[in-house]
Design an enzyme around this catalytic site. Structure first.
Site: not given
Length: 636
Positions: A328, A352, A373
């Site tokens: 990431s 999400d 999220h």
């Protein structure tokens, strides 16, 4: 019987026989004397100059004088590579009647081990230029020198020569960055300038020592000496002094380099720190390291085999050759690509649910937080390291634009100016996969690239360089290790520097920086504990790179895995946010989550560079405040 008696007693017959024999003897003597006098005349008159020259060569010879190798210092003048006096055992084969017998004498005299004896036999047999001394043993001790001195008369052609030998005071910490020198081998001898390297036995093998070999080496000199019948020097008749190599001042900071090595705590990994505005590499560590001094004089077989067979690969330079999925850490770079390509805006949000699905595909590509999220915009996607946002963005961009945009940041290519042996890593593309596997590119592979997984492989140096370009708001400054060569500074603007990265709206940089600041300082940031007590503004991004793939419904459990199958921990950072002075990339192999196991290392590096010594927090205290790894994959 009477006839025979008369013949023997014939005086005239005996006189004739005597005269003929005397004449023949005189003729033979005269002929031989003539031949001898003729040969003497030929040698002394006709061949006078030839034998005068040979005689002179036996009495006078020209010897090479090796130059003093240039010293290497860090940016503050701390000595990193020195030359210390030493005594070496040399052999001039042309002056030895029986090389094998001489070598046997040396083996007995110096009480050499079987391995050492084999080594000097190999070195004695290596191709050398005529009358060029062969280096048999380096760094003789006092006892060996004394034995050779006492037996000097028995060893014609054997000399003890005083020379300067390379020495690295901080060998293990600097081994990969500096590299080392070693004996010139037969292959190298073929390509070297005979005059320049006359009398030189060592050459740069790796790292800075190899890249700047031409400058560090210098130019050999000569001296004319008179010798006796045994070849011993009686007096010096003349000389041309050697030209010493140039000293080299590096951009490395020894204290920061030492801190980076200690931070890894004997773990496998790498830390690279760069000054964004100048491209100066402040620290470049690969751990574990090794004692580079062992390679200068010739490492023994058992020690070298031990280093090669070590599972931790101490000889492998992870900083420039280690290939790791970036995880990431690349999300800020993808966000920049999405903005530049018009696929996202800073305000645009997605929902999400914990996963992403391709059209007409039942497979779920999961977020590291399995329940999702919720609403996510650009800044929050960076702060919480949301996978779903970047699955969607990668799908919209496609692999072709992803490859182009990431290549512009230095991924998939060599990025530094003077780092010898740097690997280009791998930035995958359709063409690469077709050539490598003879297969088409699949949409699901684009999603893996979108979170820094799949085929994408980076080196720590590449990751630090891309972070420096981001910190510079797209301005490319090529990384370099040399700060000054002699008294001449190395220019900041270097050849073959990639073009700067430009965007339509400068506010986009601020939005990405804000997201990275929230990683370490925001209430949802994946590395929010890292930012506690910060005295400056820092932007960062954590990453966790999978070593092996999980099935769609499998959960990652580090405790059940062998240590070398656990995830790699990554973190990139730069600070201060408003005027960056340092960019850092940290990779710790098989450590787990990047937030928990790499972020505090980056914080320690930025603290050490930006704060006064008394203000730098204790590393152990920082480590204790870090979050523990929650076992999530490729997201935090």
């Amino acid at each position: 019987m009477r006839l025979r008696r008369d013949t023997l007693k014939n005086p005239q017959q005996e006189l004739r026989i005597f005269r003929s024999r005397s004449l023949l003897a005189a003729l033979v003597v005269t002929t031989l004397t003539g031949l001898l006098m003729g040969r003497l005349g030929y040698l002394q008159v006709v061949q006078h100059e030839v034998y005068t020259t040979r005689s002179e060569k036996n009495r006078v010879r020209v010897e090479p004088l090796p130059p003093t190798r240039g010293l290497i210092h860090d940016r503050n003048g701390v000595l990193l590579a020195d030359n210390r006096p030493t005594y070496n055992l040399m052999l001039i084969r042309e002056r030895v009647e029986d090389v094998d017998a001489t070598l046997r004498q040396l083996e007995e005299l110096l009480e050499l081990s079987e391995e050492e004896a084999d080594a000097i036999r190999v070195r004695a047999g290596q191709r050398q230029r005529p009358f060029q001394p062969a280096l048999l043993l380096s760094d003789l001790d006092e006892d060996q020198i004394a034995r050779l001195a006492v037996n000097r008369h028995r060893l014609p052609g054997v000399e003890v020569e005083a020379q300067l030998l390379r020495y690295y005071p901080d060998a293990e910490i600097m081994a990969h960055a500096l590299g080392y020198v070693g004996r010139i081998n037969a292959e190298e001898l073929k390509s070297l300038d005979a005059g320049r390297y006359a009398g030189t036995h060592f050459i740069g093998k790796t790292g800075v020592e190899r890249y700047y070999e031409d400058l560090l080496h210098g130019q050999a000199g000569l001296r004319k000496v008179e010798t006796n019948a045994r070849g011993r020097v009686l007096q010096e008749l003349g000389r041309t002094d050697p030209v010493p190599g140039k000293d080299l001042t590096l951009t490395l900071d020894k204290e920061l380099q030492t801190l980076a090595y200690e931070l890894l705590e004997e773990r496998r990994g790498s830390i690279v720190a760069i000054a964004p505005q100048t491209g100066e590499i402040l620290a470049m560590v690969s751990a574990p390291g090794f004692d580079s001094n062992r390679f200068v004089t010739g490492i023994d077989v058992s020690t070298y085999r031990g280093l090669q067979e070590d599972l931790d690969l101490p000889l492998f330079n992870r900083a420039i050759r280690g290939h790791y999925p970036p995880g990431s850490t690349i999300k800020p770079f993808l966000a920049l690509a999405g903005l530049a390509e018009g696929e996202i805006t800073p305000e645009e949000t997605i929902y999400d649910p914990g996963y992403f699905q391709l059209p007409n595909d039942s497979r779920r590509y999961r977020n590291w937080l399995r329940w999702g999220h919720g609403r996510v915009d650009l800044e929050r996607s960076i702060a919480v390291s949301n996978n779903t946002y970047y699955y969607s963005l990668a799908h919209e961009l496609g692999i072709d634009r992803l490859h182009e945009r990431m290549s512009a940041l230095g991924f998939g290519q060599r990025v530094a100016h003077d780092v010898q042996g740097e690997s280009p890593g791998l930035m995958p593309s359709r063409e690469w996969k077709r050539g490598r596997f003879d297969q088409p590119w699949y949409p699901g592979e684009t999603l893996s690239v979108g979170i820094g997984q799949g085929y994408w492989q980076v080196t720590p140096l590449q990751l630090a360089t891309a972070t420096a370009v981001l910190a510079n708001r797209g301005e490319w400054v090529k990384p370099r290790l040399a700060r000054r060569i002699g008294d001449e500074p190395v220019p900041v603007e270097l050849p073959e520097t990639p073009p700067d990265i430009t965007v339509e709206n400068d506010d986009w940089w601020d939005r990405i920086f804000s997201g990275m600041e929230k990683v370490v300082s925001g209430h949802e940031g994946t590395a929010r504990r890292t930012g506690e007590g910060l005295e400056y503004r820092m932007g960062g991004k954590s990453g966790t790179a999978q070593v092996f793939s999980l099935g769609q419904d499998q959960r990652y459990d580090a405790e059940e895995l062998a240590e070398r199958l656990r995830d790699h921990a990554l973190f990139v950072a730069f600070a201060p946010l408003e005027d960056p002075e340092i960019a850092v990339a940290v990779i710790v192999e098989n450590a787990g989550g990047g937030s928990a196991h790499a972020a505090h290392l980056a914080r320690a590096m930025t603290d050490a560079w930006l704060l006064e010594e008394e203000e730098v927090p204790d590393v152990d205290e920082l480590r204790e405040t870090m979050e523990t790894d929650d076992g999530s994959v490729a997201g935090n």
